[in-house]
Scaffold this motif. Sequence first.
Motif, mmCIF file in Angstrom:
data_model
loop_
_atom_site.group_PDB
_atom_site.id
_atom_site.type_symbol
_atom_site.label_atom_id
_atom_site.label_comp_id
_atom_site.label_asym_id
_atom_site.label_seq_id
_atom_site.Cartn_x
_atom_site.Cartn_y
_atom_site.Cartn_z
ATOM 1 N N MET A 157 0.832 -1.196 0.000
ATOM 2 C CA MET A 157 0.000 0.000 0.000
ATOM 3 C C MET A 157 0.874 1.258 0.000
ATOM 4 O O MET A 157 0.650 2.185 -0.799
ATOM 5 C CB MET A 157 -0.918 0.004 1.219
ATOM 6 N N LEU A 158 1.868 1.296 0.884
ATOM 7 C CA LEU A 158 2.740 2.470 0.936
ATOM 8 C C LEU A 158 3.579 2.589 -0.325
ATOM 9 O O LEU A 158 3.838 3.704 -0.806
ATOM 10 C CB LEU A 158 3.637 2.408 2.170
ATOM 11 N N SER A 215 -3.719 -6.790 -3.538
ATOM 12 C CA SER A 215 -4.796 -5.944 -4.059
ATOM 13 C C SER A 215 -4.311 -4.523 -4.346
ATOM 14 O O SER A 215 -4.906 -3.816 -5.160
ATOM 15 C CB SER A 215 -5.953 -5.883 -3.057
ATOM 16 N N TYR A 216 -3.234 -4.100 -3.690
ATOM 17 C CA TYR A 216 -2.714 -2.740 -3.871
ATOM 18 C C TYR A 216 -1.684 -2.643 -4.996
ATOM 19 O O TYR A 216 -1.255 -1.554 -5.344
ATOM 20 C CB TYR A 216 -2.091 -2.224 -2.573
ATOM 21 N N LYS A 217 -1.284 -3.783 -5.533
ATOM 22 C CA LYS A 217 -0.257 -3.732 -6.577
ATOM 23 C C LYS A 217 -0.853 -3.260 -7.890
ATOM 24 O O LYS A 217 -1.866 -3.778 -8.350
ATOM 25 C CB LYS A 217 0.377 -5.109 -6.779
ATOM 26 N N ASP A 218 -0.218 -2.281 -8.516
ATOM 27 C CA ASP A 218 -0.631 -1.867 -9.844
ATOM 28 C C ASP A 218 0.489 -2.144 -10.833
ATOM 29 O O ASP A 218 1.588 -2.575 -10.465
ATOM 30 C CB ASP A 218 -1.069 -0.397 -9.877
ATOM 31 N N GLY A 219 0.201 -1.918 -12.098
ATOM 32 C CA GLY A 219 1.159 -2.283 -13.133
ATOM 33 C C GLY A 219 2.458 -1.503 -13.082
ATOM 34 O O GLY A 219 3.484 -1.968 -13.584
ATOM 35 N N GLY A 220 2.452 -0.316 -12.489
ATOM 36 C CA GLY A 220 3.660 0.485 -12.427
ATOM 37 C C GLY A 220 4.536 0.219 -11.224
ATOM 38 O O GLY A 220 5.615 0.808 -11.094
ATOM 39 N N LEU A 221 4.102 -0.678 -10.335
ATOM 40 C CA LEU A 221 4.845 -0.961 -9.110
ATOM 41 C C LEU A 221 5.421 -2.365 -9.167
ATOM 42 O O LEU A 221 4.680 -3.345 -9.273
ATOM 43 C CB LEU A 221 3.921 -0.826 -7.893
ATOM 44 N N ASP A 222 6.740 -2.458 -9.106
ATOM 45 C CA ASP A 222 7.383 -3.769 -9.045
ATOM 46 C C ASP A 222 7.316 -4.293 -7.618
ATOM 47 O O ASP A 222 7.529 -3.539 -6.659
ATOM 48 C CB ASP A 222 8.846 -3.681 -9.485
ATOM 49 N N VAL A 223 7.031 -5.576 -7.470
ATOM 50 C CA VAL A 223 7.059 -6.232 -6.161
ATOM 51 C C VAL A 223 7.931 -7.468 -6.286
ATOM 52 O O VAL A 223 7.787 -8.252 -7.232
ATOM 53 C CB VAL A 223 5.642 -6.624 -5.678
ATOM 54 N N ARG A 224 8.827 -7.643 -5.320
ATOM 55 C CA ARG A 224 9.763 -8.765 -5.365
ATOM 56 C C ARG A 224 9.860 -9.400 -3.992
ATOM 57 O O ARG A 224 9.765 -8.713 -2.969
ATOM 58 C CB ARG A 224 11.137 -8.262 -5.834
ATOM 59 N N GLN A 243 -1.042 -6.671 -12.591
ATOM 60 C CA GLN A 243 -1.910 -6.061 -11.608
ATOM 61 C C GLN A 243 -3.302 -6.675 -11.717
ATOM 62 O O GLN A 243 -3.627 -7.354 -12.692
ATOM 63 C CB GLN A 243 -2.015 -4.550 -11.815
ATOM 64 N N PHE A 244 -4.120 -6.445 -10.689
ATOM 65 C CA PHE A 244 -5.486 -6.929 -10.699
ATOM 66 C C PHE A 244 -6.410 -5.904 -11.332
ATOM 67 O O PHE A 244 -6.251 -4.704 -11.136
ATOM 68 C CB PHE A 244 -5.980 -7.179 -9.274
ATOM 69 N N GLU A 245 -7.366 -6.394 -12.069
ATOM 70 C CA GLU A 245 -8.423 -5.541 -12.591
ATOM 71 C C GLU A 245 -9.737 -6.300 -12.494
ATOM 72 O O GLU A 245 -9.775 -7.509 -12.721
ATOM 73 C CB GLU A 245 -8.170 -5.168 -14.057
ATOM 74 N N ASN A 246 -10.793 -5.606 -12.140
ATOM 75 C CA ASN A 246 -12.105 -6.229 -12.221
ATOM 76 C C ASN A 246 -12.462 -6.408 -13.692
ATOM 77 O O ASN A 246 -12.419 -5.455 -14.470
ATOM 78 C CB ASN A 246 -13.165 -5.369 -11.525
#
Length: 392
Positions: A157-158, A215-224, A243-246
Amino acid sequence: MRVVAKFGGTSLGSGDRINRAADSITAAVEDGHEIAVVASAMGSTTDDLLEEITFEADEEDRAQIVSMGERTSVRMLKAALSARGVDATFLEPGSEGWPVVTDEYGEVDAEETRSRALAVADALDAEVPVITGFLAEGPDGSVTTLGRGGSDTTAVMLGKYMEADEVVIITDVEGVMTGDPHVVEGARNVGEISVDELRNLSFRGAEVVAPSALSYKDGGLDVRVVHYQHGDLLTGGTSIEGQFENLVDMRERPLACLTVAGRAIRNQPGVFQSLSAALGESNVNIDSVASGLDSVTFYVDDEEAERAENILHREVIAREELSSVTVDSPLAVIRVTGGELPNQPGIISTIVDPLTDARINVHDLITSATSVALFVDWRDRERTLELTQDLF
């Protein structure tokens, strides 16, 4: 690069591991990166505290008690960073500049949290904030929590609200594995995995990243995800993509529903395998499967219905525990997919109630961790799609 680094309880479980964490943060800062840190409670502190609450306690008192694990961790890690010459400060609910706030319903106040997170981000060139994970601040200043896996949620989220380049989850596994290394032989690291894949695994028992965080991850944020022993915040581990999309979509071609009935076949080893294998060996694609105690239902392309019925009938004749096969068609399937679905109480009734009001019969409903599939008569497909799209 702006990075939010979340250290799990295992990675902060001892003084040596806190030193290792501080070394990796210091190295990243010295390389010129902006680092914000989210810290979980050391080891199993939160679980230990919860087990000791054997008396009646209201939610506010419980939150204050369990918050002590994270409050201790941020102080320890801040001190370790200061000892290395890093300008660091710790943030906890009640601190000036604390970012994560909830509304009167206990839900994250996205607008206020984003504003406060950006204020924290603006100071990253001067200091490293060490932020308690799992915790939030209510509108009246009280301590609230984000639920199980809340530190992961805090970090992602942050990362999103601070406009970070990457969120790194430091834990006790080397990223996502092909299987549980404690159970299977030859388990290896998966270099990349989609957010949809990991969300499904997370809801089905994989303890890598909390589903609520994804749920907070979007396409512009890398998570590792990396192992705490790795020592480098910026390389290695598993990268989580997408990322998730409805999404509401409808299969373009009609389906046939083939139901095989039998006697307590759910408890008969090998029945489901023989039925699905028979279809697979004949190149009949299975769109979906549903099962009950005395039946198994396969959804296949309507054009394959007659051939599939004959294939399954041969299996019925060959196995004494099976009784009959029947076909119903044509049917349509409308699927609702989205990262937020599992977090919405009453989501099934929300989807189905408008169909009931419209006198549309739901032939079947199949759910997974992140999707709901509605099977309706083919003639009702357009109206069902329209009503479902209106919801999302």
